[in-house]
Design a protein around this motif. Structure first.
Motif, PDB file in Angstrom:
ATOM      1  N   THR A 122      24.519  80.096 129.901  1.00 51.77           N
ATOM      2  CA  THR A 122      23.817  80.014 131.175  1.00 51.77           C
ATOM      3  C   THR A 122      24.842  79.973 132.298  1.00 51.77           C
ATOM      4  OG1 THR A 122      23.815  77.614 131.286  1.00 51.77           O
ATOM      5  CG2 THR A 122      22.022  78.674 130.050  1.00 51.77           C
ATOM      6  N   SER A 123      24.407  80.215 133.507  1.00 51.62           N
ATOM      7  CA  SER A 123      25.329  80.252 134.637  1.00 51.62           C
ATOM      8  C   SER A 123      25.949  78.888 134.905  1.00 51.62           C
ATOM      9  CB  SER A 123      24.599  80.740 135.899  1.00 51.62           C
ATOM     10  OG  SER A 123      23.508  79.885 136.188  1.00 51.62           O
ATOM     11  N   ALA A 124      25.291  77.817 134.443  1.00 55.76           N
ATOM     12  CA  ALA A 124      25.826  76.474 134.685  1.00 55.76           C
ATOM     13  C   ALA A 124      26.975  76.137 133.747  1.00 55.76           C
ATOM     14  CB  ALA A 124      24.713  75.445 134.527  1.00 55.76           C
ATOM     15  N   GLU A 125      27.106  76.881 132.678  1.00 52.07           N
ATOM     16  CA  GLU A 125      28.158  76.598 131.705  1.00 52.07           C
ATOM     17  C   GLU A 125      29.366  77.464 132.029  1.00 52.07           C
ATOM     18  OE1 GLU A 125      25.242  75.815 127.851  1.00 52.07           O
ATOM     19  OE2 GLU A 125      25.976  77.826 128.296  1.00 52.07           O
ATOM     20  N   TYR A 126      30.367  76.870 132.643  1.00 53.13           N
ATOM     21  CA  TYR A 126      31.506  77.691 133.005  1.00 53.13           C
ATOM     22  C   TYR A 126      32.828  77.105 132.544  1.00 53.13           C
ATOM     23  CZ  TYR A 126      32.447  74.282 136.651  1.00 53.13           C
ATOM     24  OH  TYR A 126      32.735  73.136 137.328  1.00 53.13           O
ATOM     25  N   ASP A 127      32.884  75.821 132.331  1.00 58.44           N
ATOM     26  CA  ASP A 127      34.156  75.198 131.996  1.00 58.44           C
ATOM     27  C   ASP A 127      34.188  74.820 130.523  1.00 58.44           C
ATOM     28  OD1 ASP A 127      36.183  72.499 133.380  1.00 58.44           O
ATOM     29  OD2 ASP A 127      36.686  74.345 132.329  1.00 58.44           O
ATOM     30  N   TYR A 128      34.188  75.811 129.684  1.00 63.86           N
ATOM     31  CA  TYR A 128      34.238  75.599 128.259  1.00 63.86           C
ATOM     32  C   TYR A 128      35.474  76.311 127.707  1.00 63.86           C
ATOM     33  CZ  TYR A 128      32.115  80.208 128.687  1.00 63.86           C
ATOM     34  OH  TYR A 128      31.846  81.505 129.052  1.00 63.86           O
ATOM     35  N   ALA A 129      35.655  76.204 126.426  1.00 64.01           N
ATOM     36  CA  ALA A 129      36.803  76.868 125.795  1.00 64.01           C
ATOM     37  C   ALA A 129      36.328  77.819 124.715  1.00 64.01           C
ATOM     38  CB  ALA A 129      37.743  75.833 125.195  1.00 64.01           C
ATOM     39  N   MET A 130      37.129  78.821 124.487  1.00 62.80           N
ATOM     40  CA  MET A 130      36.895  79.728 123.371  1.00 62.80           C
ATOM     41  C   MET A 130      38.189  79.853 122.580  1.00 62.80           C
ATOM     42  SD  MET A 130      34.372  82.717 124.780  1.00 62.80           S
ATOM     43  CE  MET A 130      34.080  83.293 123.089  1.00 62.80           C
ATOM     44  N   GLY A 131      38.056  80.158 121.316  1.00 62.66           N
ATOM     45  CA  GLY A 131      39.254  80.207 120.504  1.00 62.66           C
ATOM     46  C   GLY A 131      39.112  81.061 119.276  1.00 62.66           C
ATOM     47  N   TRP A 132      40.181  81.077 118.516  1.00 62.05           N
ATOM     48  CA  TRP A 132      40.231  81.785 117.246  1.00 62.05           C
ATOM     49  C   TRP A 132      40.757  80.842 116.172  1.00 62.05           C
ATOM     50  CZ3 TRP A 132      38.382  86.708 116.833  1.00 62.05           C
ATOM     51  CH2 TRP A 132      38.248  87.445 118.000  1.00 62.05           C
ATOM     52  N   PHE A 133      40.071  80.880 115.053  1.00 63.22           N
ATOM     53  CA  PHE A 133      40.547  80.218 113.850  1.00 63.22           C
ATOM     54  C   PHE A 133      40.660  81.287 112.766  1.00 63.22           C
ATOM     55  CE2 PHE A 133      40.320  75.525 114.291  1.00 63.22           C
ATOM     56  CZ  PHE A 133      39.893  75.462 115.601  1.00 63.22           C
ATOM     57  N   ARG A 134      41.348  80.961 111.698  1.00 56.93           N
ATOM     58  CA  ARG A 134      41.416  81.909 110.584  1.00 56.93           C
ATOM     59  C   ARG A 134      41.392  81.145 109.267  1.00 56.93           C
ATOM     60  NH1 ARG A 134      47.729  84.135 110.814  1.00 56.93           N
ATOM     61  NH2 ARG A 134      48.713  82.192 110.070  1.00 56.93           N
ATOM     62  N   GLN A 135      40.944  81.850 108.242  1.00 60.07           N
ATOM     63  CA  GLN A 135      40.903  81.254 106.917  1.00 60.07           C
ATOM     64  C   GLN A 135      41.362  82.289 105.896  1.00 60.07           C
ATOM     65  OE1 GLN A 135      37.151  79.480 105.738  1.00 60.07           O
ATOM     66  NE2 GLN A 135      38.205  78.196 104.243  1.00 60.07           N
ATOM     67  N   ALA A 136      42.485  82.002 105.275  1.00 63.50           N
ATOM     68  CA  ALA A 136      43.028  82.871 104.239  1.00 63.50           C
ATOM     69  C   ALA A 136      42.391  82.515 102.903  1.00 63.50           C
ATOM     70  CB  ALA A 136      44.538  82.706 104.169  1.00 63.50           C
ATOM     71  N   PRO A 137      42.392  83.452 101.958  1.00 62.74           N
ATOM     72  CA  PRO A 137      41.800  83.173 100.644  1.00 62.74           C
ATOM     73  C   PRO A 137      42.411  81.937 100.000  1.00 62.74           C
ATOM     74  CG  PRO A 137      42.320  85.498 100.863  1.00 62.74           C
ATOM     75  CD  PRO A 137      42.901  84.831 102.061  1.00 62.74           C
ATOM     76  N   GLY A 138      41.558  81.010  99.591  1.00 60.68           N
ATOM     77  CA  GLY A 138      42.028  79.820  98.903  1.00 60.68           C
ATOM     78  C   GLY A 138      42.645  78.772  99.800  1.00 60.68           C
ATOM     79  N   LYS A 139      42.572  78.980 101.107  1.00 58.77           N
ATOM     80  CA  LYS A 139      43.186  78.014 102.034  1.00 58.77           C
ATOM     81  C   LYS A 139      42.142  77.477 103.003  1.00 58.77           C
ATOM     82  CE  LYS A 139      47.863  79.864 101.888  1.00 58.77           C
ATOM     83  NZ  LYS A 139      49.041  80.283 102.683  1.00 58.77           N
ATOM     84  N   GLU A 140      42.514  76.404 103.668  1.00 55.83           N
ATOM     85  CA  GLU A 140      41.624  75.801 104.658  1.00 55.83           C
ATOM     86  C   GLU A 140      41.662  76.610 105.951  1.00 55.83           C
ATOM     87  OE1 GLU A 140      41.845  71.103 103.282  1.00 55.83           O
ATOM     88  OE2 GLU A 140      42.549  71.719 105.255  1.00 55.83           O
ATOM     89  N   ARG A 141      40.592  76.476 106.702  1.00 56.16           N
ATOM     90  CA  ARG A 141      40.535  77.136 108.004  1.00 56.16           C
ATOM     91  C   ARG A 141      41.573  76.508 108.907  1.00 56.16           C
ATOM     92  NH1 ARG A 141      34.626  78.123 110.488  1.00 56.16           N
ATOM     93  NH2 ARG A 141      34.479  78.967 108.385  1.00 56.16           N
TER      94      ARG A 141
END
Length: 129
Positions: free
Chosen positions: A28-47
């Motif tokens: 919504t237009s009121a939501e402006y101060d948030y964060a976005m990111g990237w995570f990754r998860q390899a086979p057999g490993k934790e995110r």
């Protein structure tokens, strides 16, 4: 409801670049101060945390081990998040997830998966040696 859709994954040779994109919708237009990111998860490993950016200010946060090779950015007008990955290594092979917080979080919290309420389905990046 916020929706995140990743794209750009695929097979790349070691040493090559790749750019991931994430299209965000539902804010919504009121939501402006948030964060976005990237995570990754390899086979057999934790995110694991890769990078994050505060949407309003552009402040960035990186996993120490990836600084200098990976770069996060955003296009506010298009609601797109990017992850530029350079000098890729076979150990970068993983499913990469786009994430977003509900609202602003403390700087130290950007590195934790618990900070993020919204997650994409993930895009697979495979780096061949």
């Amino acid at each position: 409801q916020v929706q995140l859709v990743e794209s750009g994954g695929g097979l790349v040779q070691a040493g090559g670049p790749l750019r991931l994109s994430c299209a965000a919708s539902g804010r919504t237009s009121a939501e402006y101060d948030y964060a976005m990111g990237w995570f990754r998860q390899a086979p057999g490993k934790e995110r694991e945390f890769v990078a994050a950016i505060r949407w309003n200010t552009g402040s960035t946060y990186y996993a120490d081990s990836l600084k200098g090779r990976f770069s996060i950015s955003r296009d506010k007008a298009k609601n797109l998040l990017y992850l530029q990955m350079n000098s890729l290594k076979p150990e970068d092979t993983a499913v990469y997830y786009c994430t977003a917080t509900v609202r602003r979080v403390a700087s130290s919290f950007h590195y934790s998966a618990d900070a993020y309420a919204y997650w994409g389905q993930g895009t697979l990046v495979t780096v061949s040696s």
